[in-house]
Design an enzyme around this catalytic site. Structure first.
Site, PDB file in Angstrom:
ATOM      1  CB  ALA A   8       2.231  -7.647  21.292  1.00 16.14           C
ATOM      2  N   GLY A   9       2.271  -5.701  18.320  1.00 19.47           N
ATOM      3  CA  GLY A   9       2.800  -5.797  16.998  1.00 19.47           C
ATOM      4  C   GLY A   9       3.577  -4.570  16.557  1.00 19.47           C
ATOM      5  CG  PHE A  10       5.428  -2.357  12.760  1.00 17.89           C
ATOM      6  CD1 PHE A  10       6.684  -1.488  13.044  1.00 17.89           C
ATOM      7  CD2 PHE A  10       4.960  -2.194  11.401  1.00 17.89           C
ATOM      8  CE1 PHE A  10       7.164  -0.271  12.303  1.00 17.89           C
ATOM      9  CE2 PHE A  10       5.501  -1.360  10.566  1.00 17.89           C
ATOM     10  CZ  PHE A  10       6.525  -0.252  10.954  1.00 17.89           C
ATOM     11  CB  SER A  70      -4.994  -1.865   3.890  1.00 15.66           C
ATOM     12  OG  SER A  70      -4.053  -2.393   2.953  1.00 15.66           O
ATOM     13  CE1 TYR A  95      -3.351  -7.375   5.501  1.00 15.89           C
ATOM     14  CE2 TYR A  95      -3.029  -5.941   3.438  1.00 15.89           C
ATOM     15  CZ  TYR A  95      -2.781  -6.014   4.702  1.00 15.89           C
ATOM     16  OH  TYR A  95      -2.394  -5.082   5.444  1.00 15.89           O
ATOM     17  CE  LYS A 117      -6.031  -4.038   7.479  1.00 12.77           C
ATOM     18  NZ  LYS A 117      -5.751  -4.303   8.804  1.00 12.77           N
ATOM     19  NE  ARG A 158       3.009  -0.623  -3.418  1.00  9.69           N
ATOM     20  CZ  ARG A 158       3.297  -1.034  -4.717  1.00  9.69           C
ATOM     21  NH1 ARG A 158       3.381  -0.219  -5.854  1.00  9.69           N
ATOM     22  NH2 ARG A 158       2.947  -2.391  -4.764  1.00  9.69           N
TER      23      ARG A 158
HETATM   24  C1  UD1 Z   1       0.950  -4.429   0.516  1.00 11.20           C
HETATM   25  C2  UD1 Z   1      -0.503  -4.064   0.623  1.00 11.20           C
HETATM   26  C3  UD1 Z   1      -0.666  -3.197   1.970  1.00 11.20           C
HETATM   27  C4  UD1 Z   1      -0.007  -3.751   3.089  1.00 11.20           C
HETATM   28  C5  UD1 Z   1       1.168  -4.388   2.962  1.00 11.20           C
HETATM   29  C6  UD1 Z   1       1.832  -5.120   3.970  1.00 11.20           C
HETATM   30  C7  UD1 Z   1      -1.361  -3.814  -1.524  1.00 11.20           C
HETATM   31  C8  UD1 Z   1      -1.523  -2.978  -2.746  1.00 11.20           C
HETATM   32  N1  UD1 Z   1      -0.856  -3.163  -0.410  1.00 11.20           N
HETATM   33  O1  UD1 Z   1       1.618  -3.431  -0.094  1.00 11.20           O
HETATM   34  O2  UD1 Z   1      -1.822  -2.554   2.134  1.00 11.20           O
HETATM   35  O3  UD1 Z   1      -0.210  -3.123   4.132  1.00 11.20           O
HETATM   36  O4  UD1 Z   1       1.326  -5.194   1.838  1.00 11.20           O
HETATM   37  O5  UD1 Z   1       2.986  -5.945   3.670  1.00 11.20           O
HETATM   38  O6  UD1 Z   1      -1.756  -4.876  -1.736  1.00 11.20           O
HETATM   39  N2  UD1 Z   1       9.048  -5.594  -3.384  1.00 11.20           N
HETATM   40  C9  UD1 Z   1      10.118  -5.989  -3.683  1.00 11.20           C
HETATM   41  N3  UD1 Z   1      10.915  -6.670  -3.222  1.00 11.20           N
HETATM   42  C10 UD1 Z   1      10.536  -7.448  -2.167  1.00 11.20           C
HETATM   43  C11 UD1 Z   1       9.376  -7.177  -1.620  1.00 11.20           C
HETATM   44  C12 UD1 Z   1       8.614  -6.149  -2.241  1.00 11.20           C
HETATM   45  O7  UD1 Z   1      10.563  -5.718  -5.019  1.00 11.20           O
HETATM   46  O8  UD1 Z   1      11.389  -8.377  -1.628  1.00 11.20           O
HETATM   47  C13 UD1 Z   1       8.242  -4.765  -4.038  1.00 11.20           C
HETATM   48  C14 UD1 Z   1       6.584  -5.112  -4.375  1.00 11.20           C
HETATM   49  O9  UD1 Z   1       6.724  -5.876  -5.572  1.00 11.20           O
HETATM   50  C15 UD1 Z   1       6.022  -4.007  -4.344  1.00 11.20           C
HETATM   51  C16 UD1 Z   1       6.704  -3.139  -3.325  1.00 11.20           C
HETATM   52  O10 UD1 Z   1       7.869  -3.863  -3.211  1.00 11.20           O
HETATM   53  O11 UD1 Z   1       5.992  -3.274  -5.637  1.00 11.20           O
HETATM   54  C17 UD1 Z   1       6.081  -2.929  -1.966  1.00 11.20           C
HETATM   55  O12 UD1 Z   1       5.746  -4.072  -1.442  1.00 11.20           O
HETATM   56  P1  UD1 Z   1       5.182  -4.394   0.074  1.00 11.20           P
HETATM   57  O13 UD1 Z   1       6.031  -3.935   0.938  1.00 11.20           O
HETATM   58  O14 UD1 Z   1       4.985  -5.878   0.136  1.00 11.20           O
HETATM   59  O15 UD1 Z   1       3.740  -3.771   0.168  1.00 11.20           O
HETATM   60  P2  UD1 Z   1       2.684  -3.638  -0.999  1.00 11.20           P
HETATM   61  O16 UD1 Z   1       2.576  -4.598  -1.709  1.00 11.20           O
HETATM   62  O17 UD1 Z   1       2.771  -2.303  -1.506  1.00 11.20           O
END
Ligand code: UD1
Length: 375
Positions: A11-13, A128, A187, A191, A255
Site C-alpha cells: 500500500a506504499g508509494f 538500496s 537504515y 537494507k 544523485r
Molecule cells: C537516502 C538513501 C536511499 C533511500 C532514501 C530514502 C543513502 C545514501 N541513500 O537517499 O537509499 O532510499 O534515502 O529516503 O543513504 N536534501 C536536502 N534537503 C532536504 C532533504 C534532502 O538538501 O530537505 C538533500 C540531502 O542532503 C541529500 C539529497 O537531498 O543530499 C537526497 O536526500 P534524500 O532524498 O533524503 O535521499 P538520500 O539521502 O540520497
C-alpha cells in the site's frame, strides 16, 4: 489462473505502482501492509491511490501468523515492506532494525516453510543505493577509489567535496554493483540485512531471489507529509506551502532520480528474468543531477519563483555523490528506463497540483540537530 504476487509494503508509494503495473499485466495482487501512521496518517485507512483489485491484508511483517496467511497460494513475493528514512533511523535504531531485518527474517522463515508444499517462482527484494555509502570516485592521478569517506572536520568547515591524499577534489564516477559497500546509517545497514538475508536464504532453499538496489525514487503517491521521505516529496511539500526548499550542504551534491514507474517495471522484469537470480542490481535512471537542479526544476515546473534556501549544514551519514552504472540491470533484466527527469518532474507536478501537504521539515530538522545528527 493468473499468477498471484504478494507485495509486502504493497500500500506504499512503490508498492502501489508495482501493484497497478502487475494488474495491467494480468497478475493477481495481494498486499501486506501495516498502513504505518507516518505514511498513511493516524486513521491508517487504505490509501485512495491503491487499486481496488488489490487484496489488502493489513498487518505487520513481524507477525508470523499474518505473514503465513499472506503467503497462502501466492506464486511470488516482492518484498518492499520497510521503514524508510536515513536520518530517523539514526535515533529509532531498534525499530528500524526490528522491522527491516527481523521482519525480513520472519518473512523468509514463512517462505521456507511454504516451499515444502509449493515452491515460489521468485522473491524480489528492495535493497538500496544506501549500501554503497559514497559512490565511486577517481583521484587526480587516475586511481579509482572504492571506499571514500568524508572527513567530519572538513564538513564542519563547510568543505563538502571529498578529497584525495593529494588534497585535490575527487571526480565522481558511476557506481557499479562491484563497488565496496560501506553502510553509513542504520537504515543502510538494515537494507543490507534485507538484501543479504533474502539472497542467502533464497539460495539455500531454492527460492530464486533478485535484489534491486533502488536509487532515489520519486513520483506520485510519495508521502508528502512525511519529512523523512525522499527530497523531491519534501521539496514538493515546501513549495506547496509557499516555503523555500531547504538545501543541505551547498546543493552541488548529486544523485540519480528514478521515476517510480521505471522501478515498478524493474520489479516486474525481475519476476521472470532468470539471468538476474542470485544477484543484486542497480536500478536508476542513468542520469545524474544536483540537488540544486532538483529544487529549481521543481519550482520551475510548479511555476513558482521561490528560490531554495541553502542552509550549509549536512545530515550525518549523507553522501556527496552517488549515481549508478545500470549496465548490469540492462543486461540481466532487459531494464530500460523510460521516463526522463524532465518528464518525471512534469508528471510529479501534475499530481502535486491541488494537493495539501503538511510541511514538517523544520520539526524533522530539529529532531536531527537536537541529537547532534547534523554537522
Ligand atoms: C537516502 C538513501 C536511499 C533511500 C532514501 C530514502 C543513502 C545514501 N541513500 O537517499 O537509499 O532510499 O534515502 O529516503 O543513504 N536534501 C536536502 N534537503 C532536504 C532533504 C534532502 O538538501 O530537505 C538533500 C540531502 O542532503 C541529500 C539529497 O537531498 O543530499 C537526497 O536526500 P534524500 O532524498 O533524503 O535521499 P538520500 O539521502 O540520497
Amino acid at each position: 489462473m493468473p499468477k498471484t504476487i504478494l507485495i509486502t509494503g504493497g500500500a506504499g508509494f512503490i508498492g502501489s505502482h508495482c501493484a497497478a503495473l502487475l494488474l495491467r499485466e494480468g497478475y493477481a495482487v495481494r498486499a501486506l501492509d501495516n498502513l504505518d501512521a507516518q505514511i498513511h496518517g493516524h486513521e491508517r485507512r487504505p490509501p485512495a491511490y491503491l487499486d481496488r483489485r488489490v487484496e489488502l491484508i493489513t498487518g505487520d511483517i513481524r507477525s508470523p501468523q499474518t505473514v503465513r496467511r499472506a503467503l497462502a497460494d501466492v506464486d511470488a513475493v516482492i518484498h518492499l515492506a520497510a521503514r524508510v528514512g536515513v536520518g530517523q533511523s539514526m535515533y529509532e535504531v531498534a525499530d528500524y532494525t526490528d522491522v527491516n531485518a527481523r521482519g525480513t527474517a520472519i518473512l523468509l522463515e514463512a517462505m521456507v516453510e511454504r516451499t515444502k508444499e509449493r515452491p515460489f517462482s521468485r522473491l524480489v527484494v528492495a535493497s538500496s543505493m544506501s549500501v554503497y555509502g559514497e559512490g565511486l570516485y577517481r583521484s587526480s592521478d587516475g586511481t579509482v577509489m572504492s571506499l571514500v569517506e568524508r572527513d567530519a572536520g572538513r564538513l564542519k568547515s563547510g568543505l563538502w567535496e571529498p578529497i584525495g591524499d593529494d588534497g585535490q577534489a575527487l571526480q565522481p564516477l558511476a557506481t557499479p554493483e562491484t563497488k565496496t559497500l560501506s553502510m553509513g546509517s542504520v537504515y543502510a545497514l538494515s537494507k543490507y540485512d534485507q538484501e543479504r538475508l533474502c539472497l542467502l536464504v533464497g539460495g539455500a532453499y531454492d527460492i530464486p531471489t533478485v535484489a534491486l538496489r533502488f536509487f532515489n525514487v520519486y513520483g506520485p503517491n510519495q508521502a508528502l507529509s512525511n519529512p523523512y521521505t525522499g527530497v523531491l516529496a519534501i521539496f514538493g511539500a515546501r513549495l506547496l506551502n509557499e516555503r523555500p526548499p531547504l538545501i543541505f550542504e551547498d546543493g552541488e551534491q548529486s544523485r540519480d532520480f528514478v521515476y517510480v514507474s521505471d522501478i515498478a517495471e524493474a520489479c516486474r522484469l525481475s519476476l521472470t528474468a532468470d539471468a538476474a537470480v542470485g544477484r543484486a542490481l542497480n536500478i536508476g535512471s542513468g542520469r545524474r543531477v544536483t540537488i540544486k537542479q532538483v529544487a529549481r526544476a521543481l519550482a520551475g515546473a510548479l511555476c513558482v519563483s521561490i528560490e531554495p534556501e541553502i542552509i550549509g549544514e549536512c545530515r550525518m551519514g549523507d553522501v556527496r555523490h552517488c549515481f549508478p552504472d545500470i549496465s548490469e540491470a540492462r543486461a540481466a533484466l532487459g531494464y530500460q528506463p523510460q521516463v526522463s527527469f524532465d518528464e518525471g518532474i512534469g508528471k510529479l507536478v501534475d499530481w502535486l497540483d491541488g494537493r495539501v501537504a503538511i510541511d514538517r521539515v523544520s520539526e524533522a530538522l530539529a529532531a536531527l540537530s537536537s541529537r547532534g545528527l547534523t554537522v
